[in-house]
Design a protein around this motif. Structure first.
Motif, mmCIF file in Angstrom:
data_model
loop_
_atom_site.group_PDB
_atom_site.id
_atom_site.type_symbol
_atom_site.label_atom_id
_atom_site.label_comp_id
_atom_site.label_asym_id
_atom_site.label_seq_id
_atom_site.Cartn_x
_atom_site.Cartn_y
_atom_site.Cartn_z
ATOM 1 N N HIS A 256 1.081 -1.097 -0.008
ATOM 2 C CA HIS A 256 -0.075 -0.099 -0.146
ATOM 3 C C HIS A 256 0.900 1.323 -0.001
ATOM 4 C CE1 HIS A 256 -3.435 2.360 0.672
ATOM 5 N NE2 HIS A 256 -3.027 2.671 2.191
ATOM 6 N N ALA B 112 -7.675 -4.773 -0.028
ATOM 7 C CA ALA B 112 -8.016 -3.525 -0.983
ATOM 8 C C ALA B 112 -9.244 -2.684 -0.510
ATOM 9 C CB ALA B 112 -8.119 -3.883 -2.311
ATOM 10 N N GLN B 113 -10.242 -3.496 -0.148
ATOM 11 C CA GLN B 113 -11.724 -2.992 0.522
ATOM 12 C C GLN B 113 -11.517 -2.220 1.575
ATOM 13 O OE1 GLN B 113 -11.355 -6.028 -1.041
ATOM 14 N NE2 GLN B 113 -13.074 -6.809 -1.594
ATOM 15 N N ARG C 283 -9.683 0.886 0.856
ATOM 16 C CA ARG C 283 -10.698 2.096 0.598
ATOM 17 C C ARG C 283 -11.623 2.542 1.537
ATOM 18 N NH1 ARG C 283 -13.640 -1.142 -3.255
ATOM 19 N NH2 ARG C 283 -11.626 -1.458 -4.240
ATOM 20 N N GLN D 297 -10.123 5.148 3.651
ATOM 21 C CA GLN D 297 -9.843 6.302 2.523
ATOM 22 C C GLN D 297 -11.325 7.127 2.402
ATOM 23 O OE1 GLN D 297 -7.856 8.683 0.669
ATOM 24 N NE2 GLN D 297 -6.382 7.399 2.160
ATOM 25 N N GLU D 298 -12.146 6.484 2.534
ATOM 26 C CA GLU D 298 -13.684 7.106 2.565
ATOM 27 C C GLU D 298 -14.358 7.363 3.940
ATOM 28 O OE1 GLU D 298 -15.547 4.450 -0.255
ATOM 29 O OE2 GLU D 298 -14.442 4.954 -1.958
#
Ligand code: A3P
Length: 282
Positions: free
Chosen positions: A10, A22-23, A26, A29-30
């Motif tokens: 990463h 990955a999820q 993400r 990040q969100e």
């Protein structure tokens, strides 16, 4: 298993696949930070679990319910780990979280918020020793061949979350001003009541002497070692084997003296000193 199988990359950092994907990255990040969120930012093996014990008690006035009923990873979850998505709705404000991410990988909403950060630092020599033992007991990390080999990997940043020096420099250079408190593992070992005082002042909590003493008592090394909500004994042995090394291993300052040879000390100190040049750290 090979390093490829065990870790994902990463932004150049190695992250264990067991707890990250990955999820989950993400999701981090969100993630929408709230102004009253409190994040503990910490390089692995520097006092993460300890803060997962202390922070909820400072925030709630030393009500022991969270540390007696909720495992540390759900009580103060990791921002970047898979579990967060599963437990986020159960977190009550003010929410406590931990992260091993460097400052520049924090999500946009963190920067837009007023959320506070507690940055915990520990002598990197003790971090390396603690991490060495942890890598031996955690089956989802690359097992070190020898301490010497591990120290080499640690100094090159070929361990989870990269180089200690990059992590410390990123948060020290964050410019977060009054939003960030720097605290050391060593000062917590030396005088936990004083450290709890600094934390409560930073978080605007007025703790009574009795509440502070209750936190000190229940967050001691021995209390946590006996707390199944905090000692990782709920994790199956195939993932973490306490017979190889307990998670709450020694909890002392200076254990590196029992491990480092004079040559290892010289190499380690010279690399760290060079990379920390210009930083006013002892
Ligand atoms: P040692 O391996 O040196 O004993 P992290 O939670 O970031 O993974 O860090 C783990 C380290 O913090 C371990 O260090 C562990 O024993 C130590 N630790 C956890 N709780 C502690 C406490 N209450 N007092 C002192 N050290 C503690």
């Amino acid at each position: 298993m090979s390093s490829e199988d065990l870790y994902l990359r990463h932004h150049g950092l190695l992250l264990p696949r067991e707890t990250h994907c990955a999820q989950s990255l993400r999701f981090a990040q969100e993630f929408k930070f709230r102004d009253d969120d409190v994040t503990v930012a910490v390089y692995p093996k520097s006092g993460t679990t300890w803060m997962q014990e202390i922070l909820p008690l400072v925030l709630n006035g030393a009500d022991l319910t969270p540390i007696q009923t909720v495992p540390n990873w759900d009580r103060v979850p990791w921002l970047e780990e898979k579990r967060l998505a599963l437990v986020v709705d159960q977190l009550k404000s003010p929410r406590g979280m931990v992260t091993h991410l460097p400052y520049h990988l924090m999500p946009p909403s963190f920067h837009a918020s007023k959320a506070k950060v507690i940055y915990v630092m520990r002598d990197p020599k003790d971090v390396a020793v603690s991490s060495y033992h942890f890598h031996k007991m955690a089956q989802f990390l690359e097992t070190p061949a020898t301490l010497d080999e591990f120290i080499g990997r640690f100094l090159q940043g070929k361990v989870m979350f990269g180089k200690w020096t990059d992590h410390v420099k990123s948060w020290r250079g964050s410019g977060l001003g009054g939003r960030i408190l720097f605290i050391t593992y060593e000062e917590m070992v030396q005088d936990l009541a004083a450290a709890v005082g600094r934390l409560s002042a930073f978080l605007g909590r007025d703790l009574s002497e009795e509440a502070t003493q209750r936190i000190v008592e229940h967050c001691s090394f021995n209390a946590m070692k006996n707390n199944c909500m905090s000692n990782f004994s709920l994790v199956p042995k195939v993932y973490m084997d306490p017979d190889t090394s307990p998670f709450l291993r020694k909890g002392i300052v200076g254990d590196w003296k029992n491990h480092f040879s004079p040559e290892q000390l010289a190499t380690f100190s010279s690399v760290i000193r060079k990379e920390m040049e210009g930083e006013s750290l002892e």
